[in-house]
Design a protein around this motif. Structure first.
Motif, PDB file in Angstrom:
ATOM      1  N   UNK A  97      43.176  38.812  45.916  1.00  0.00           N
ATOM      2  CA  UNK A  97      43.654  40.067  46.488  1.00  0.00           C
ATOM      3  C   UNK A  97      43.095  41.472  46.146  1.00  0.00           C
ATOM      4  N   UNK A  98      43.725  42.260  45.841  1.00  0.00           N
ATOM      5  CA  UNK A  98      43.547  43.649  45.479  1.00  0.00           C
ATOM      6  C   UNK A  98      43.613  43.716  43.791  1.00  0.00           C
ATOM      7  N   UNK A  99      43.919  42.347  43.265  1.00  0.00           N
ATOM      8  CA  UNK A  99      44.388  42.704  41.737  1.00  0.00           C
ATOM      9  C   UNK A  99      42.858  42.896  40.844  1.00  0.00           C
ATOM     10  N   UNK A 100      41.870  42.578  41.033  1.00  0.00           N
ATOM     11  CA  UNK A 100      40.881  42.658  39.892  1.00  0.00           C
ATOM     12  C   UNK A 100      39.711  43.532  40.691  1.00  0.00           C
ATOM     13  N   UNK A 101      39.733  44.845  41.226  1.00  0.00           N
ATOM     14  CA  UNK A 101      38.894  45.360  42.167  1.00  0.00           C
ATOM     15  C   UNK A 101      37.577  45.551  41.341  1.00  0.00           C
ATOM     16  N   UNK A 102      36.408  45.601  41.805  1.00  0.00           N
ATOM     17  CA  UNK A 102      34.845  45.785  41.409  1.00  0.00           C
ATOM     18  C   UNK A 102      34.633  47.458  41.412  1.00  0.00           C
ATOM     19  N   UNK A 159      40.279  41.256  29.840  1.00  0.00           N
ATOM     20  CA  UNK A 159      40.135  42.416  30.422  1.00  0.00           C
ATOM     21  C   UNK A 159      41.138  42.898  30.908  1.00  0.00           C
ATOM     22  N   UNK A 160      41.719  41.860  32.001  1.00  0.00           N
ATOM     23  CA  UNK A 160      42.972  42.102  32.748  1.00  0.00           C
ATOM     24  C   UNK A 160      44.403  42.374  31.932  1.00  0.00           C
ATOM     25  N   UNK A 161      44.461  41.695  31.134  1.00  0.00           N
ATOM     26  CA  UNK A 161      46.013  41.722  30.735  1.00  0.00           C
ATOM     27  C   UNK A 161      45.774  41.315  29.036  1.00  0.00           C
ATOM     28  N   UNK A 207      49.468  36.461  40.533  1.00  0.00           N
ATOM     29  CA  UNK A 207      51.013  36.728  40.316  1.00  0.00           C
ATOM     30  C   UNK A 207      51.118  37.572  39.225  1.00  0.00           C
ATOM     31  N   UNK A 208      49.924  38.097  38.564  1.00  0.00           N
ATOM     32  CA  UNK A 208      49.825  38.870  37.462  1.00  0.00           C
ATOM     33  C   UNK A 208      50.548  37.782  36.143  1.00  0.00           C
ATOM     34  N   UNK A 209      50.605  36.743  36.135  1.00  0.00           N
ATOM     35  CA  UNK A 209      51.043  35.909  35.179  1.00  0.00           C
ATOM     36  C   UNK A 209      50.122  35.422  34.423  1.00  0.00           C
TER      37      UNK A 209
END
Lengths: 196, 139
Positions: free
Chosen positions: A171-176, B112-114, B89-91
């Motif tokens: 979805x829009x979680x990891x935007x370029x 990178x993300x968390x 789900x950001x888990x």
């Protein structure tokens, strides 16, 4: 030759006999690169390549930060460094407006990705769909998964051999391209082929 | 001098609960899973809870589901305590533990993300990750 190197390392270890664990920062080829080494009694930040700390005990703070030369790192961690897998490869595919058809440049990227999968075998492949931030995040997960599944079926049609092939919708979680919510950004509507 | 064993590639199917695959092996490397000891080869899948053990004159390189890479030198013991990655789900929860030997680790997507959800444990404490490649030796 190997024996001589091994012998030198042994001597070094003997001289430093009091410390048990060493942590050294390597070049990650990323702009953001640091680690925080913590024990119960304190922590040390390693924020440039070659910086290292020694640790003796969980009840003691890490040693002061020192610097290890590249030659020393290469000899001390030779085997582990040689066994390090290649970095994953990433191909990003873009779509023609309001279509599941790829742009011309992305058709070429898709062929490159298929060639890389064969080269990297055995490998795991993730197909990750992304959206821009227009619409709800729940809807965008569905849309991105649909895009990913489309590319997955294209790859399956080409008969690629992989350990795993998964389609995911981020979805829009990891935007370029980082944007605020509800921003129409063509670059964020893409599918990423991640080859591990 | 170094014994490099030629291995037959096993294209084992990656199933739910698999968190990494083996990309490189020299010598003999085993995994303790539940009560079993399994010799691993290039292409083998690894799971949560696996304990990787390299013998002398051996090394192994693996790649995790998020693109993190780990390699171990000889006589290393490494535990994959937990490797949960679910960006939709950001888990995120990554818990790794080097008990012994030399390791090189390069963080992947979760770094990178968390980054706060990546724990790389050593006997004396913990290494927190900020988009990183590092080497560690536990004696």
């Amino acid at each position: 030759m190997n024996y001589r190197v091994f012998f030198i390392i042994l001597v070094v270890l003997f001289c430093m006999g009091c410390s048990k664990t060493t942590v050294v920062l390597l070049d990650s080829e990323k702009s953001q690169n640091s680690v925080l080494v913590s024990t119960k009694k304190g922590n040390s930040k390693l924020d440039s390549v070659g910086k290292f700390v020694d640790l003796k005990d969980k009840e003691k703070a890490p040693s002061r930060v020192k610097r290890m030369s590249q030659e020393k790192i290469k000899s001390r961690f030779a085997k582990a460094l040689a066994a390090s897998p290649e970095a994953p490869l990433k191909y990003i595919l873009y779509f023609q407006p309001n279509s599941t058809a790829l742009t011309e440049a992305s058709e070429k990227s898709l062929l490159d990705a298929i060639a890389s999968i064969a080269e990297r075998s055995p490998c795991m492949v993730d197909i990750i769909g992304h959206t821009d931030t227009v619409g709800s995040s729940e809807l965008n997960i569905k849309v991105s998964l649909k895009r990913a599944n489309h590319i997955k079926s294209v790859l399956e049609g080409k008969g690629v051999e992989v350990v795993s092939l998964t389609a995911k919708g981020y979805g829009e979680e990891d935007l370029q391209v980082k944007t605020a919510d509800n921003v129409d950004e063509a670059k964020n509507r893409n599918v990423e082929i991640f080859i591990k | 001098m170094r014994k490099i064993v030629t291995l037959i590639l096993t294209m084992s199917t990656f199933v739910l609960g698999d968190v990494a695959i083996v990309k490189k092996v020299t010598g003999e490397v085993e995994v303790k899973r539940d009560q079993e000891i399994i010799e691993i080869q290039v292409g083998s899948s690894l799971k949560d809870g696996d304990i990787i053990m390299s013998k002398s004159h051996s090394s192994v390189g693996i790649i995790f589901d998020d693109g993190s890479r780990l390699s171990l030198g000889e006589k290393a013991i490494f535990v994959i305590k937990n490797f949960k990655v679910n960006p939709s789900k950001k888990e995120y929860d990554i818990d790794l533990n080097l008990k012994k030997g030399k390791a090189v680790f390069s963080s992947g997507k979760v770094g990178k993300l968390a980054p706060e959800s990546v724990k790389f444990r050593i006997p004396e404490g913990i290494i927190g990750i900020r988009g990183t490649k590092f080497a560690v030796e536990v004696r």
